[in-house]
Design an enzyme around this catalytic site. Structure first.
Site, PDB file in Angstrom:
ATOM      1  N   HIS A  99      -3.272  -9.188   4.011  1.00 25.80           N
ATOM      2  CA  HIS A  99      -4.816  -9.510   3.538  1.00 25.80           C
ATOM      3  C   HIS A  99      -5.162 -11.222   4.700  1.00 25.80           C
ATOM      4  O   HIS A  99      -4.416 -11.992   4.763  1.00 25.80           O
ATOM      5  CB  HIS A  99      -5.466 -10.008   2.940  1.00 25.80           C
ATOM      6  CG  HIS A  99      -6.154  -9.063   1.981  1.00 25.80           C
ATOM      7  ND1 HIS A  99      -6.283  -9.120   0.076  1.00 25.80           N
ATOM      8  CD2 HIS A  99      -6.272  -7.818   1.494  1.00 25.80           C
ATOM      9  CE1 HIS A  99      -6.172  -8.290  -0.388  1.00 25.80           C
ATOM     10  NE2 HIS A  99      -5.746  -7.163  -0.126  1.00 25.80           N
ATOM     11  N   LYS A 101      -1.792  -3.165   7.836  1.00 23.78           N
ATOM     12  CA  LYS A 101      -2.911  -2.533   8.760  1.00 23.78           C
ATOM     13  C   LYS A 101      -2.867  -3.002  10.428  1.00 23.78           C
ATOM     14  O   LYS A 101      -2.410  -4.388  10.292  1.00 23.78           O
ATOM     15  CB  LYS A 101      -3.805  -3.193   8.323  1.00 23.78           C
ATOM     16  CG  LYS A 101      -4.584  -2.468   6.625  1.00 23.78           C
ATOM     17  CD  LYS A 101      -6.117  -2.504   6.317  1.00 23.78           C
ATOM     18  CE  LYS A 101      -6.615  -1.773   5.133  1.00 23.78           C
ATOM     19  NZ  LYS A 101      -7.532  -1.843   4.379  1.00 23.78           N
ATOM     20  N   ARG A 153       1.186  -0.932   0.053  1.00 26.35           N
ATOM     21  CA  ARG A 153      -0.220   0.123  -0.123  1.00 26.35           C
ATOM     22  C   ARG A 153       0.889   1.094  -0.012  1.00 26.35           C
ATOM     23  O   ARG A 153       2.179   0.831   0.300  1.00 26.35           O
ATOM     24  CB  ARG A 153      -0.740  -0.180   0.813  1.00 26.35           C
ATOM     25  CG  ARG A 153      -2.136  -1.100   1.765  1.00 26.35           C
ATOM     26  CD  ARG A 153      -2.578  -1.696   2.325  1.00 26.35           C
ATOM     27  NE  ARG A 153      -3.399  -2.287   2.674  1.00 26.35           N
ATOM     28  CZ  ARG A 153      -3.245  -3.593   3.431  1.00 26.35           C
ATOM     29  NH1 ARG A 153      -1.824  -3.817   3.788  1.00 26.35           N
ATOM     30  NH2 ARG A 153      -3.954  -4.471   3.589  1.00 26.35           N
ATOM     31  N   ARG A 169      -1.327  -1.295  -6.324  1.00 28.33           N
ATOM     32  CA  ARG A 169      -1.205  -2.634  -6.048  1.00 28.33           C
ATOM     33  C   ARG A 169      -2.872  -3.575  -6.391  1.00 28.33           C
ATOM     34  O   ARG A 169      -2.119  -5.160  -6.345  1.00 28.33           O
ATOM     35  CB  ARG A 169      -2.245  -2.363  -4.486  1.00 28.33           C
ATOM     36  CG  ARG A 169      -2.198  -3.491  -3.317  1.00 28.33           C
ATOM     37  CD  ARG A 169      -2.097  -2.801  -1.844  1.00 28.33           C
ATOM     38  NE  ARG A 169      -2.897  -3.537  -0.749  1.00 28.33           N
ATOM     39  CZ  ARG A 169      -2.429  -4.645  -0.067  1.00 28.33           C
ATOM     40  NH1 ARG A 169      -1.525  -4.673  -0.377  1.00 28.33           N
ATOM     41  NH2 ARG A 169      -3.341  -5.518   0.704  1.00 28.33           N
ATOM     42  N   HIS A 204      -4.222   2.658  -4.839  1.00 26.89           N
ATOM     43  CA  HIS A 204      -4.121   1.414  -4.997  1.00 26.89           C
ATOM     44  C   HIS A 204      -4.264   0.774  -6.125  1.00 26.89           C
ATOM     45  O   HIS A 204      -3.836  -0.697  -6.421  1.00 26.89           O
ATOM     46  CB  HIS A 204      -5.396   1.048  -4.463  1.00 26.89           C
ATOM     47  CG  HIS A 204      -5.104   0.364  -2.625  1.00 26.89           C
ATOM     48  ND1 HIS A 204      -4.549   1.108  -2.210  1.00 26.89           N
ATOM     49  CD2 HIS A 204      -6.528  -0.490  -2.114  1.00 26.89           C
ATOM     50  CE1 HIS A 204      -5.139   0.693  -0.594  1.00 26.89           C
ATOM     51  NE2 HIS A 204      -5.701  -0.627  -0.693  1.00 26.89           N
TER      52      HIS A 204
END
Length: 324
Positions: free
Chosen positions: A290, A193, A169, A267, A264
């Site tokens: 993810h 994240k 990201r 990505r 994005h």
């Protein structure tokens, strides 16, 4: 013609007014939010009045579901609502019924088990390999246009090569420190994240671009400020911001003649091109960071759609030809 409001003087209408007062006084909702709630609940009360419900205690789960169906289908006075808009209206309705139950206006909550409609799955935007190569070819800009331009050009090329070469990201890329890289082995340690770290490989093109930036450009940019550990520096020597990185991408996209480019884009293209090349979806999941493979599987829909389009335009018997 103004919309009729036969529910205004009913017990249901009084419950709606009491709930809106609660939201305004005790919850302190913003004026725009209250306006939206008032509009949605006025329509809800009218629909229930048309079904013969004059008090909140008379409303059943079937009544709530019928209202939700009506939102999606539309009627003579209202166009059909999207899944997102219908879900927003249902939030107001569920809040009303929770309030009524808590205040003793109803013995049960008929909306408790009514779920909002699922929004349509939006496919990620990816660009073709040819478009990516065009973007990267102009990443460094048109040439020297002043002091520091050459250094910024090397930085910009390294940034975009790294984004596409690693699938990181933009926020992860600008968060990198120099010590997070192992160019000899071709890896970078990124913080995803929730602060969850992962190791991502860096391809040869990205390694060469980052190495050129570190040797020939970063020292010059660092002299403008205190340097620090940040990998990508701005013109003042501080860490390049997410907004700054987005401007780099946007400027390169303009030079490459690409219109649909977002933070994005690289990505999404990284993931799509990996799957097109035969990569396992769980490997791509790990590379993207993810938490669930379900998120990554959205990209498989992109590749299936592409296969379908290529088949439809290329196979001689993919489509029926009109008789001639």
């Amino acid at each position: 013609m103004p919309e009729r409001d036969t529910a205004a003087g009913s017990a249901l209408g009084e419950a709606v007014r009491a709930y809106l007062g609660h939201l305004a006084v005790e919850r302190g909702l913003a004026a725009n939010t209250l306006t939206a709630y008032r509009r949605d609940l006025r329509r809800y009360a009218q629909v229930q009045a048309d079904r013969g419900r004059t008090a909140v205690a008379e409303i059943t789960e079937d009544d709530v579901r019928a209202f939700l169906t009506g939102l999606r289908d539309g009627d003579a006075g209202h166009p059909p609502l999207s899944a997102g808009s219908a879900a927003r209206a249902l939030v107001a309705v569920r809040g009303l019924h929770r309030f009524a139950l808590r205040e003793g206006l109803a013995p049960r909550d008929p909306a408790a088990d009514v779920r909002p409609p699922a929004p349509p799955r939006r496919l990620p935007k990816a660009i073709s390999l040819e478009a990516v190569e065009r973007l990267l070819a102009v990443a460094a800009g048109p040439g020297d246009d002043g002091a520091g331009a050459a250094a910024r050009g090397l930085r910009d090329r390294a940034l975009l090569e790294l984004l596409y070469g690693s699938g990181a990201r933009i926020s992860e890329a600008v968060g990198l420190d120099v010590d997070d890289l192992d160019l000899a082995e071709g890896f970078a340690r990124v913080a995803g994240k929730g602060g969850k770290a992962r190791i991502v490989p860096i391809g040869d093109y990205a390694r060469q671009a980052v190495d050129a930036y570190l040797v020939r450009a970063r020292p010059e940019l660092a002299r403008a400020g205190r340097g620090g550990p940040a990998l990508f520096l701005n013109a003042r020597g501080g860490r390049l911001s997410r907004q700054g990185a987005w401007m780099v991408l946007r400027a390169a996209a303009d030079r490459a003649g690409l219109s649909e480019v977002s933070p994005h884009t690289l990505r999404h293209s990284f993931a799509t091109h990996l799957l097109d090349g035969g990569a396992d979806v769980r490997v791509v999941q790990e590379l993207l960071g993810h938490a669930s493979v379900t998120t990554t599987q959205v990209y498989t829909l992109v590749t299936v759609r592409l296969l379908r389009e290529v088949y439809a335009t290329s196979h001689p018997r993919a489509r029926d030809r009109p008789a001639g």
